[in-house]
Design a protein around this motif. Structure first.
Motif, mmCIF file in Angstrom:
data_model
loop_
_atom_site.group_PDB
_atom_site.id
_atom_site.type_symbol
_atom_site.label_atom_id
_atom_site.label_comp_id
_atom_site.label_asym_id
_atom_site.label_seq_id
_atom_site.Cartn_x
_atom_site.Cartn_y
_atom_site.Cartn_z
ATOM 1 N N LEU A 7 8.593 3.257 4.889
ATOM 2 C CA LEU A 7 8.905 4.167 4.285
ATOM 3 C C LEU A 7 8.627 4.490 2.462
ATOM 4 O O LEU A 7 7.433 5.687 2.258
ATOM 5 N N ARG A 8 9.542 3.828 2.496
ATOM 6 C CA ARG A 8 9.568 2.765 0.956
ATOM 7 C C ARG A 8 8.103 2.527 0.376
ATOM 8 O O ARG A 8 7.705 2.878 -0.049
ATOM 9 N N TYR A 9 7.736 1.660 1.474
ATOM 10 C CA TYR A 9 6.182 1.241 0.564
ATOM 11 C C TYR A 9 4.849 2.403 0.643
ATOM 12 O O TYR A 9 4.542 2.115 -0.241
ATOM 13 N N VAL A 10 5.577 2.710 1.614
ATOM 14 C CA VAL A 10 4.310 3.894 2.003
ATOM 15 C C VAL A 10 4.255 5.104 0.244
ATOM 16 O O VAL A 10 3.798 5.016 0.033
ATOM 17 N N ASP A 11 5.605 5.508 0.411
ATOM 18 C CA ASP A 11 5.420 6.322 -0.590
ATOM 19 C C ASP A 11 5.220 5.574 -2.310
ATOM 20 O O ASP A 11 4.790 6.452 -3.003
ATOM 21 N N SER A 12 5.629 4.082 -2.433
ATOM 22 C CA SER A 12 5.305 3.586 -3.326
ATOM 23 C C SER A 12 3.703 3.690 -3.150
ATOM 24 O O SER A 12 3.167 3.381 -4.806
#
Length: 519
Positions: A7-12
């Protein structure tokens, strides 16, 4: 793979690269599925789904669910490479969409490299290029300077986006006007047409929806402040702001300012406008190297031809005489053609057969033959004009060559076989040698029908010596021979011909190849 990390990677990726989150989730799913097939076989039925809300991975192998530990052991490195590839493609597509929407719009960036050729411009999320052909002639770009340009072209180059900028397009002038003049964005005034020669001059036609608002004064600003800001951005390019009108009879004189126009004759069938001016306004209307009339023609959308009243009458007379010499064209038909604006064989060669038939009542077979004759004579006239220009340039080169020797027009300009009045050879043998050497120095100049250039007056001391002393004649012969040799060498290495207009003609249009008047 930790769901929170996903999720953090997608948001980044969404924040930094401006990539839609669904595209990133799809890239991860595709990467995991490709890696699983490499491990379990390409024929295996594997599906991978990511929960968009919590980042959990749900995978099946031939309908049987795979545990998290099994998924974690799948070629992580392979999955990472596929994810990076997919993200780059998504980033490229996002940038392509963003900048394609900005084609024709103005952007601002920092120059990264400028070495006299292609300049690179950092726009923040992409490095654009500014080719030399799209830079304003004469301007110098320096690294770390801010520059404004319009987006001219956007294309893909592998996984990268190639953005091409331009500072030579007329859209740049319009966008700069819109930034400096609030009335344009408010709709009070509008830009109707722009013609431009980058680095030299632009013409802008403006109009106003409010009769109480002067569009020219609004664009110029108080003491020229607004137009000055635009000129500074365009490296000092001169800008003419004229009042627009739907009537060509009004727009054309406005576009030719500051020249004063007497009359405008419109030839609708061929899109030509014949503009009559006084003799003292002729060069002003044409402009330096034809620039003023060329820009006015682009601004109005008419093929403008500048001439005086006497020139028009002479050209009409020649056209009627020339057309009447073509078999099948009577004087009445010739008069009708001239009234519609057909003034040369070149005009007649492009006439529409239907229009000609309706005007003259001749059959199409006769018209086709007339047009063929006109085409042939137009080509002959163009070749003759080109030959005349070449001869004129050769004469100019020869003239410059001989003037470079002494700074004055030499006696070699006199017709062959005649001795200049200011020189008196001691005997006829010396006169013949002098004339031969001078003719050899000038080359083809002695054969041209041009009138002789005014000769420099001989100094009194030289005249007395030539009359009293025989030895001075021999010395004069040696000086003439050396001058002839130097002149011949200078003629071979002389500078290029004098500059002419873009259409190949002189400023006054006297040798314009488009003026193929019938003779």
């Amino acid at each position: 793979m930790n769901p929170q990390d996903i999720l953090r990677y997608v948001d980044s990726m969404h924040r930094e690269k401006n990539i839609d989150t669904d595209l990133v989730f799809s890239a991860i799913e595709s990467a995991l599925q490709s890696a699983a097939k490499r491990q379990y076989g390409e024929e295996s039925d594997i599906t991978v789904n990511l929960d968009r809300s919590n980042g959990r991975i749900m995978a099946t192998l031939d309908g049987q669910p795979l545990g998290d530990d099994q998924i974690g052991r799948i070629g992580a490195q392979t999955a990472k490479q596929v994810i990076i590839q997919k993200v780059r493609e998504a980033e490229r597509d996002s940038l392509m969409t963003e900048y394609r929407e900005q084609i024709g719009e103005i952007v601002s960036g920092i120059i990264g490299k400028a070495d006299g050729g292609v300049a690179t411009v950092n726009l923040g999320n992409v490095e654009a290029i500014l080719p030399r052909s799209e830079q304003i002639p004469g301007e110098t770009l320096h690294a770390n300077e801010r520059v404004r340009a319009i987006v001219f072209e956007v294309r893909a180059a592998g996984n990268r986006v190639r953005v091409v900028l331009s500072r030579t397009r007329p859209q740049l002038v319009q966008r700069l006007f819109e930034q400096e003049i609030p009335e344009l964005s408010e709709g009070v005034i509008s830009i109707n047409s722009i013609s431009r020669e980058p680095g030299y001059r632009s013409k802008v036609a403006v109009s106003s929806v409010d009769s109480q608002v002067d569009p020219i004064a609004v664009c110029v600003g108080y003491r020229g402040s607004r137009i000055k800001a635009v000129r500074e951005e365009l490296a000092g390019e001169h800008i003419d702001v004229v009042r627009f009108s739907d009537d060509p009879q009004v727009l054309i004189p406005n576009a030719l300012q500051p020249a004063e126009v007497e009359q405008v004759l419109l030839c609708d069938l061929i899109g030509r406008a014949i503009v009559l001016v006084q003799e003292d306004q002729l060069s002003l209307a044409i402009g330096r190297r034809g620039q003023n009339v060329r820009l006015a023609s682009k601004l109005c959308g008419w093929d403008i031809e500048i001439m005086t009243g006497g020139e028009l009458e002479e050209q009409i007379e020649r056209a009627v005489t020339g057309f009447s010499q073509i078999d099948g064209v009577t004087e009445e038909i010739a008069q009708a053609l001239v009234e519609q604006g057909y003034l040369s064989y070149d005009d007649l060669s492009v006439i529409e057969p239907d229009v000609f038939a309706e005007m003259s009542g001749l059959p199409l077979e006769t018209i086709d033959r007339i047009v063929e004759v006109a085409e042939a004579r137009a080509e002959e006239a163009e070749e003759a004009a080109a030959e005349e220009r070449a001869q004129r340039r050769e004469r100019e080169k020869a003239q410059k060559a001989v003037e470079a020797q002494g700074g004055e027009a030499p006696a070699s300009e006199a017709p062959a076989g005649e001795a200049p009045a200011s020189e008196a050879p001691a005997d006829e043998a010396a006169a013949e040698q002098t004339a031969s050497a001078e003719a050899e120095a000038v080359g083809s100049e002695a054969e041209s029908p041009e009138p002789p250039v005014a000769e420099a007056e001989a100094e009194p001391a030289e005249t007395e010596v030539a009359a009293e002393e025989v030895e001075a004649s021999a010395e004069a012969e040696e000086v003439v021979a050396e001058s002839a040799d130097d002149s011949a060498e200078s003629d071979a290495s002389q500078a290029q011909p004098t500059a002419v207009g873009q259409d190949g003609g002189d400023v006054d249009g006297s040798d314009d190849p488009q003026r193929n008047e019938p003779s």
